[in-house]
Scaffold this motif. Structure first.
Motif, PDB file in Angstrom:
ATOM      1  N   ASP A  31       0.821  -1.219   0.000  1.00  0.00           N
ATOM      2  CA  ASP A  31       0.000   0.000   0.000  1.00  0.00           C
ATOM      3  C   ASP A  31       0.856   1.271   0.000  1.00  0.00           C
ATOM      4  N   CYS A  32       1.758   1.406   0.984  1.00  0.00           N
ATOM      5  CA  CYS A  32       2.542   2.647   1.098  1.00  0.00           C
ATOM      6  C   CYS A  32       3.927   2.547   0.461  1.00  0.00           C
ATOM      7  N   HIS A  33       4.338   1.346   0.081  1.00  0.00           N
ATOM      8  CA  HIS A  33       5.612   1.084  -0.598  1.00  0.00           C
ATOM      9  C   HIS A  33       6.834   1.403   0.247  1.00  0.00           C
ATOM     10  N   GLU A  34       6.661   1.502   1.564  1.00  0.00           N
ATOM     11  CA  GLU A  34       7.797   1.672   2.467  1.00  0.00           C
ATOM     12  C   GLU A  34       8.429   0.308   2.729  1.00  0.00           C
ATOM     13  N   VAL A  35       9.763   0.255   2.768  1.00  0.00           N
ATOM     14  CA  VAL A  35      10.447  -0.994   3.091  1.00  0.00           C
ATOM     15  C   VAL A  35      10.441  -1.159   4.606  1.00  0.00           C
ATOM     16  N   GLN A  36       9.942  -2.286   5.063  1.00  0.00           N
ATOM     17  CA  GLN A  36       9.816  -2.577   6.491  1.00  0.00           C
ATOM     18  C   GLN A  36      10.824  -3.653   6.875  1.00  0.00           C
ATOM     19  N   SER A  46       7.983 -19.164   7.626  1.00  0.00           N
ATOM     20  CA  SER A  46       9.417 -19.270   7.383  1.00  0.00           C
ATOM     21  C   SER A  46       9.775 -18.792   5.975  1.00  0.00           C
ATOM     22  N   GLY A  47      10.608 -17.764   5.901  1.00  0.00           N
ATOM     23  CA  GLY A  47      11.066 -17.243   4.626  1.00  0.00           C
ATOM     24  C   GLY A  47      10.114 -16.292   3.935  1.00  0.00           C
ATOM     25  N   MET A  48       8.955 -16.007   4.540  1.00  0.00           N
ATOM     26  CA  MET A  48       7.979 -15.117   3.904  1.00  0.00           C
ATOM     27  C   MET A  48       7.649 -13.957   4.829  1.00  0.00           C
ATOM     28  N   ALA A  49       7.572 -12.781   4.266  1.00  0.00           N
ATOM     29  CA  ALA A  49       7.209 -11.598   5.042  1.00  0.00           C
ATOM     30  C   ALA A  49       5.761 -11.230   4.764  1.00  0.00           C
ATOM     31  N   PRO A  50       5.142 -10.445   5.635  1.00  0.00           N
ATOM     32  CA  PRO A  50       3.772  -9.987   5.361  1.00  0.00           C
ATOM     33  C   PRO A  50       3.748  -9.043   4.164  1.00  0.00           C
ATOM     34  N   ARG A  52       1.633  -6.138   4.073  1.00  0.00           N
ATOM     35  CA  ARG A  52       1.351  -4.766   4.492  1.00  0.00           C
ATOM     36  C   ARG A  52       2.021  -4.468   5.825  1.00  0.00           C
ATOM     37  N   CYS A  53       2.449  -3.208   5.980  1.00  0.00           N
ATOM     38  CA  CYS A  53       2.990  -2.775   7.268  1.00  0.00           C
ATOM     39  C   CYS A  53       1.837  -2.652   8.272  1.00  0.00           C
ATOM     40  N   ALA A  54       2.179  -2.509   9.525  1.00  0.00           N
ATOM     41  CA  ALA A  54       1.159  -2.453  10.580  1.00  0.00           C
ATOM     42  C   ALA A  54       0.210  -1.277  10.379  1.00  0.00           C
ATOM     43  N   GLN A  55       0.743  -0.104  10.019  1.00  0.00           N
ATOM     44  CA  GLN A  55      -0.115   1.077   9.847  1.00  0.00           C
ATOM     45  C   GLN A  55      -1.139   0.866   8.740  1.00  0.00           C
ATOM     46  N   CYS A  56      -0.691   0.320   7.611  1.00  0.00           N
ATOM     47  CA  CYS A  56      -1.615   0.101   6.491  1.00  0.00           C
ATOM     48  C   CYS A  56      -2.601  -1.023   6.807  1.00  0.00           C
ATOM     49  N   THR A  57      -2.159  -2.006   7.573  1.00  0.00           N
ATOM     50  CA  THR A  57      -3.059  -3.088   7.981  1.00  0.00           C
ATOM     51  C   THR A  57      -4.185  -2.537   8.842  1.00  0.00           C
TER      52      THR A  57
END
Length: 64
Positions: A31-36, A46-50, A52-57
Motif C-alpha cells: 500500500d505505502c511502498h515503504e520498506v519494512q 518461514s522465509g515469507m514476510a507480510p 502490508r505494514c502495521a499502519q496500512c493493515t
C-alpha cells in the motif's frame, strides 16, 4: 524483491543472515511502498514476510 540490508548494505532478497548484524527479513508494503525491516523471529511463515505494514493493515481494518 531485493533491498539493502540495514547492516551491511548488500542487496538481498527476503531472508538474509548478515555477519555484521542480525538475521533480518524485509518487505515492501503493497500500500505505502515503504520498506519494512523485521527481526527474523517475527517472520510469520518461514522465509515469507507480510504484505502490508502495521499502519496500512490497521487502516484497512478501519475501512472494513
Amino acid at each position: 524483491m531485493t533491498h539493502d540490508c540495514p547492516y551491511c548494505g548488500d542487496f538481498v532478497s527476503g531472508y538474509h543472515y548478515c555477519p555484521e548484524g542480525e538475521d533480518r527479513v524485509a518487505f515492501e508494503c503493497i500500500d505505502c511502498h515503504e520498506v519494512q525491516d523485521r527481526d527474523a523471529h517475527q517472520m510469520d511463515v518461514s522465509g515469507m514476510a507480510p504484505q502490508r505494514c502495521a499502519q496500512c493493515t490497521f487502516a484497512r481494518m478501519e475501512e472494513a
